[in-house]
Design a protein around this motif. Sequence first.
Motif, PDB file in Angstrom:
ATOM      1  N   ARG A 169     -12.581 -45.166  -4.880  1.00  0.00           N
ATOM      2  CA  ARG A 169     -12.745 -44.379  -3.557  1.00  0.00           C
ATOM      3  C   ARG A 169     -13.740 -45.004  -2.585  1.00  0.00           C
ATOM      4  N   ASP A 208     -10.798 -42.747  10.033  1.00  0.00           N
ATOM      5  CA  ASP A 208     -11.186 -41.091  10.615  1.00  0.00           C
ATOM      6  C   ASP A 208     -10.981 -40.230   9.533  1.00  0.00           C
ATOM      7  N   HIS A 209     -12.192 -39.335   9.643  1.00  0.00           N
ATOM      8  CA  HIS A 209     -12.133 -38.315   8.506  1.00  0.00           C
ATOM      9  C   HIS A 209     -11.957 -37.091   9.013  1.00  0.00           C
ATOM     10  N   SER A 210     -12.155 -36.693  10.397  1.00  0.00           N
ATOM     11  CA  SER A 210     -12.196 -35.455  11.056  1.00  0.00           C
ATOM     12  C   SER A 210     -11.137 -35.324  12.332  1.00  0.00           C
ATOM     13  N   GLU A 266      -6.418 -31.179   2.982  1.00  0.00           N
ATOM     14  CA  GLU A 266      -6.980 -31.336   3.944  1.00  0.00           C
ATOM     15  C   GLU A 266      -8.778 -31.272   3.595  1.00  0.00           C
ATOM     16  N   ASN A 267      -9.551 -31.759   4.246  1.00  0.00           N
ATOM     17  CA  ASN A 267     -10.803 -31.421   4.042  1.00  0.00           C
ATOM     18  C   ASN A 267     -11.364 -30.393   4.937  1.00  0.00           C
ATOM     19  N   ASP A 292     -10.197 -37.164   3.146  1.00  0.00           N
ATOM     20  CA  ASP A 292     -11.211 -38.208   2.698  1.00  0.00           C
ATOM     21  C   ASP A 292     -10.650 -39.003   1.841  1.00  0.00           C
ATOM     22  N   HIS A 293     -11.308 -40.096   1.250  1.00  0.00           N
ATOM     23  CA  HIS A 293     -10.841 -41.109   0.732  1.00  0.00           C
ATOM     24  C   HIS A 293     -10.167 -40.817  -0.700  1.00  0.00           C
TER      25      HIS A 293
END
Lengths: 379, 492
Positions: A107, A241-243, A291-292, A298-299
């Motif tokens: 990850r 992208d994370h968010s 989803e976070n 996330d990874h």
Amino acid sequence: MISRRHFLSIAAPALALSGYPVHGFTKEPIEGRIIVIMLQGGMDGLLAIPPVGDDNLFKQRKALVASNPLKLNPLFGIHPNFRNFSKMLKSNEASIVHATSFPYTGRSHFEGQNVAQSGSKLPFSTNTGWLGRAMDFAKITGKALSLDAPLLIRGAPEFDNFYPASIEKTRSPQTALIDLIKETHDGDVMIAIDKLSRGSMSGPSRLRARDPLSLATKAGESMRELNGPRVAVLTIPEFDDHSSIGSTTGHHPELFTLLDNVFYNLKIALKEQWDNTIVLTTTEFGRTVQENGSAGTDHGYGSVGLLAGGLINKSSVVANWPGLASKDLYEKRDLFATIDYRSVCSACIEAAFGLDHDFIIEKVFEDKKIARVYEHIFG
Amino acid sequence: MYKNKHQWARKIGFGFSPNDDIPLDINAWNIEQLNDEFPSFGLNKVGLWPEKYNFSIKQRFERLDKHITYRNKVQAENIDRQEKNKRVRASKKEADVDKYDVYKLWNSAIYDNDIFKQRLLHFWTNHFTVGGSNGFRNYVIGDLIYNVIYKNLNGSFDDLLYLVTSHPGMLDYLDNQTSIGENSKEAKSLRKKGKIAGLNDNLARELLELHTVSPARKYSETDIRNTAKVLAGWGVFVGDFIEEFNNHKKWKNISGNTKFEEFVLAPYVKGRAEPGKKVVMGKTFPSGPKALRKLTNMLAKDDFTAQHLSKKLAVHFIGENASKGEVKVIYDTWKKSNGDLAAVHRATLKVAQATKNKKFLWPSTWMFQSIRVSGARFIKENESGGGFGRIQDNGRPAYEPLGILDEIGHNFWASRQPDGYSEKKLDWVSTEHLDRRIRIASRIFRAGPSRSGEEIADLLDFSDRTKLVISKGRGSEEKFIIALCSSDFMEV
């Protein structure tokens, strides 16, 4: 002097005629082309190709599923932004491989990136890329459409890159000057300057046409030329992208549109050579199934690979679906990868370069356990 | 061994220009740079760098906020789109600070005397990469570079790590502003409204992987998760900073901070933090804002951080072939001094001077050295001559200092991945990269250098082979370009 590439195309059939098998080649070498689109970061495979027939998708994900995916088969749908790619699926010139990954579960973005390019199980363990090594064995030339020469293509006997300059008040340097500069260098720098000198770079280009779409067109055009490169590597940035990555619309869907148009531009620019081409994506990490907290993911581990090109005979979604129930996830968190993506890379090398599967897995990937998925992808 | 002072100044800095005073005792001069404050020269070395172009973090947010407020007002007005765009562009041009920050980077590399410190600044700015270009973050990257990293180059690594990790630019870049504790007040209230709220692990993962211990430390996903929990509550989206501050002040939800400046430099929002204790790599951290400092202290003191950063420093200055022994000198100093950067940087100097290994220079390092050593007046603008005022219609400064960094693929304000620019030679060797260097060398020649190609070759003890090739160049421009693009100049 006859170039190595020419030598092969002349010599190999002659050898075949005389009855000697060319070691490593499964059939007479074909003039296939490979284009790799490196998605920098991690494409969310469940958002791109949602397994809408798996009820657990909607249990695990509340928001990050497009509201109107196109249905591909009872299990899988495709994000509506893949308009051109969907048409290619319909006309049997695209395939999808799902629940797949390079064999790396750590990850980490950067270890994952290295593995996706080196094709080696252990991050940072080699200085060449899987594509470069395959090109070396098949004696094939290629081009990276970027400022640098990515690891993926290193190891090839001949590779070059293209990324037009846009520095005011400068012009392409003169060959005589480049040759003099070359005399002061050794090794890799000398080799690169030599390529620069031989004008291997394409002629004057429009300034700043360096976005993925323009570069895709450029790649297709130069690969169409006689003696043009048979391999190209493109990158699409910002898949990290994370968010708020989006669902029906948003950042990830915008990137889908971009990727979809890159496929389209390649097809248009390649013209008749599209028939001899396979385009495949690589992603540097998978994504979590859930989803976070930031409307992103996330990874993770498993993801999806998109493939298109005339070398495909029958479209399919290739997957050994592991399921999305929490107990079926990798570490109860990520989509499991049930297909080693190196199998997919091997199939593309086999289809485009005519190398034999066993030869590819032994020589290019140094792992005899990689399964052959050629028939599934190419039909 | 670097006996030639000019080469030594290139190994650890940007070289000496024809106008520089060459220090008699070069070792004392190096150390002096670490300990003393050197004045930053004004544009083109005229006077001192204008104080009005040093922006505090508060000024940066005020400029951004003023622009956003104006932009929103114009967007709502009933006027045609062209006019709207024109007004928004003008407002942005007025508000932008990154053009000054970029000029300062160029100017300091070319004219300032503390060249070793400038190189360290570039190293640490790259180590703590914050990518720009989302339209907002570029307002604060300069603060991270000049007010946080530069000012802490001879402090302790734990201070630097904490200040960078809690900086609004880093918190925004790695999405921490949207990472909300799952059991926080805000998450609960959002969930009641049917919205998703919780953690993301972007900053947590990179804090461990890139900034400190590296994957060699073999931490677990749970460690990353719990690091994210410690980090939850930190950060506000840069574009909304002032608005958010005012909102939270109203709700009295900001932990202990009431002044804007204090909030900006420690943007912790209690209502978003994850309550309760967290365990990271075997150590327990309490709830509340003080946990982050405890966590960064632990990471800063970790043996794997010392290993990771000693190696990285060695590779940056010595080259990829830095020996284990060379790394060990830096590592031993790190351990003995407990991560005192002044001591660590002195150790780096020591091994860099004794080494035989060469480093293939980063494109920007090479370019700044080319300008400085040749004495070219590449930065033409000065304050009276228009300075930053000369902005073209497309919003770029006439001389494109930012654009040129983009062209050579080495721009600290560009959007890029958090591992920063590579230290590996092969990542910078390609036909396109080399084409850029030749073009840049030609541009530098046309900016009127005071040293010729042959003079540079003599000054820097180039090899006979390179000197011979330079002599074959047709005319002074070719000779100059060959000198700068030769292996002797690119690798030091």
